[in-house]
Design a protein around this motif. Sequence first.
Motif, PDB file in Angstrom:
ATOM      1  N   GLU A 189       1.211  55.630   9.375  1.00  0.00           N
ATOM      2  CA  GLU A 189       1.310  56.677  10.391  1.00  0.00           C
ATOM      3  C   GLU A 189       2.630  57.428  10.285  1.00  0.00           C
ATOM      4  OE1 GLU A 189       0.790  54.758  14.165  1.00  0.00           O
ATOM      5  OE2 GLU A 189      -1.310  54.260  13.747  1.00  0.00           O
TER       6      GLU A 189
ATOM      7  N   ALA B 278       2.125  60.092   7.662  1.00  0.00           N
ATOM      8  CA  ALA B 278       0.846  60.818   7.737  1.00  0.00           C
ATOM      9  C   ALA B 278       0.998  62.335   7.677  1.00  0.00           C
ATOM     10  CB  ALA B 278       0.091  60.424   9.000  1.00  0.00           C
ATOM     11  N   GLU B 279       2.056  62.874   8.225  1.00  0.00           N
ATOM     12  CA  GLU B 279       2.249  64.332   8.268  1.00  0.00           C
ATOM     13  C   GLU B 279       2.865  64.883   6.987  1.00  0.00           C
ATOM     14  OE1 GLU B 279       1.021  66.181  10.789  1.00  0.00           O
ATOM     15  OE2 GLU B 279       0.262  64.266  11.543  1.00  0.00           O
ATOM     16  N   ASP B 280       3.288  64.024   6.104  1.00  0.00           N
ATOM     17  CA  ASP B 280       3.910  64.467   4.854  1.00  0.00           C
ATOM     18  C   ASP B 280       2.863  65.117   3.955  1.00  0.00           C
ATOM     19  OD1 ASP B 280       4.927  64.045   1.933  1.00  0.00           O
ATOM     20  OD2 ASP B 280       6.673  63.657   3.203  1.00  0.00           O
ATOM     21  N   PRO B 281       3.195  66.223   3.304  1.00  0.00           N
ATOM     22  CA  PRO B 281       2.210  66.888   2.439  1.00  0.00           C
ATOM     23  C   PRO B 281       1.741  66.023   1.262  1.00  0.00           C
ATOM     24  CG  PRO B 281       4.306  68.111   2.485  1.00  0.00           C
ATOM     25  CD  PRO B 281       4.450  66.952   3.399  1.00  0.00           C
TER      26      PRO B 281
ATOM     27  N   ALA C  65       1.255  62.654   1.502  1.00  0.00           N
ATOM     28  CA  ALA C  65       0.746  61.381   2.025  1.00  0.00           C
ATOM     29  C   ALA C  65      -0.526  60.934   1.298  1.00  0.00           C
ATOM     30  CB  ALA C  65       0.489  61.490   3.524  1.00  0.00           C
ATOM     31  N   THR C  66      -1.306  61.892   0.826  1.00  0.00           N
ATOM     32  CA  THR C  66      -2.537  61.537   0.104  1.00  0.00           C
ATOM     33  C   THR C  66      -2.242  60.797  -1.201  1.00  0.00           C
ATOM     34  OG1 THR C  66      -2.597  63.688  -0.986  1.00  0.00           O
ATOM     35  CG2 THR C  66      -3.878  63.450   1.042  1.00  0.00           C
TER      36      THR C  66
END
Length: 182
Positions: free
Chosen positions: A123, A126-129, A131-132
């Motif tokens: 979490e 999660a907002e990091d570009p 994160a995927t």
Amino acid sequence: MENMRKSADGEIYGCGANERSDVMKKLLESEQPTRREAMRLTEDRLKAYPIIKDRLADNEEELAELNEGSTQALKRSANSIVRTSPTGLRLSDDELLDVRKSELRLRVFFDRREVRRVERALELIAEDPYATVIKSFYFGRLKDSIIAQRLCCDRATVYRNRKRLVEIMAHRLYGAFAQGRE
């Protein structure tokens, strides 16, 4: 340090205040991971996360079956197991059922805790570009080059950002020790 002993509240006996401080420093240094170890341990936890999550679901299902009174689940999981008590007596079916439930409750407790900890760390990023990248690499088992193709960027960019995100997660999982000594 071998002759030292701790009281119930953690007080170290058998040494003076200065020695006690030295002992505590050694304990802290020896028991906590280095920065590099924290990164490696975080990666290990990420790799194990999907497996632990599956195992948790299986154990919860089996525990629910046993709690409903179904001894079929017990017979499936312990077909040829004969348990004995510390005195050597064979356990009854009810005792065996209680032992199995206790084992499962303990597994479920620790697996839930691990899943929660890893999810909290996920979490955090999660907002990091990128994160995927974490999910693709550790859960999807994809290589950096394949992830780079999918994200239309260089493999080095994927690698650098994956390491950066693992470091952030290591701080969440291991605290200040994740930034400590190499």
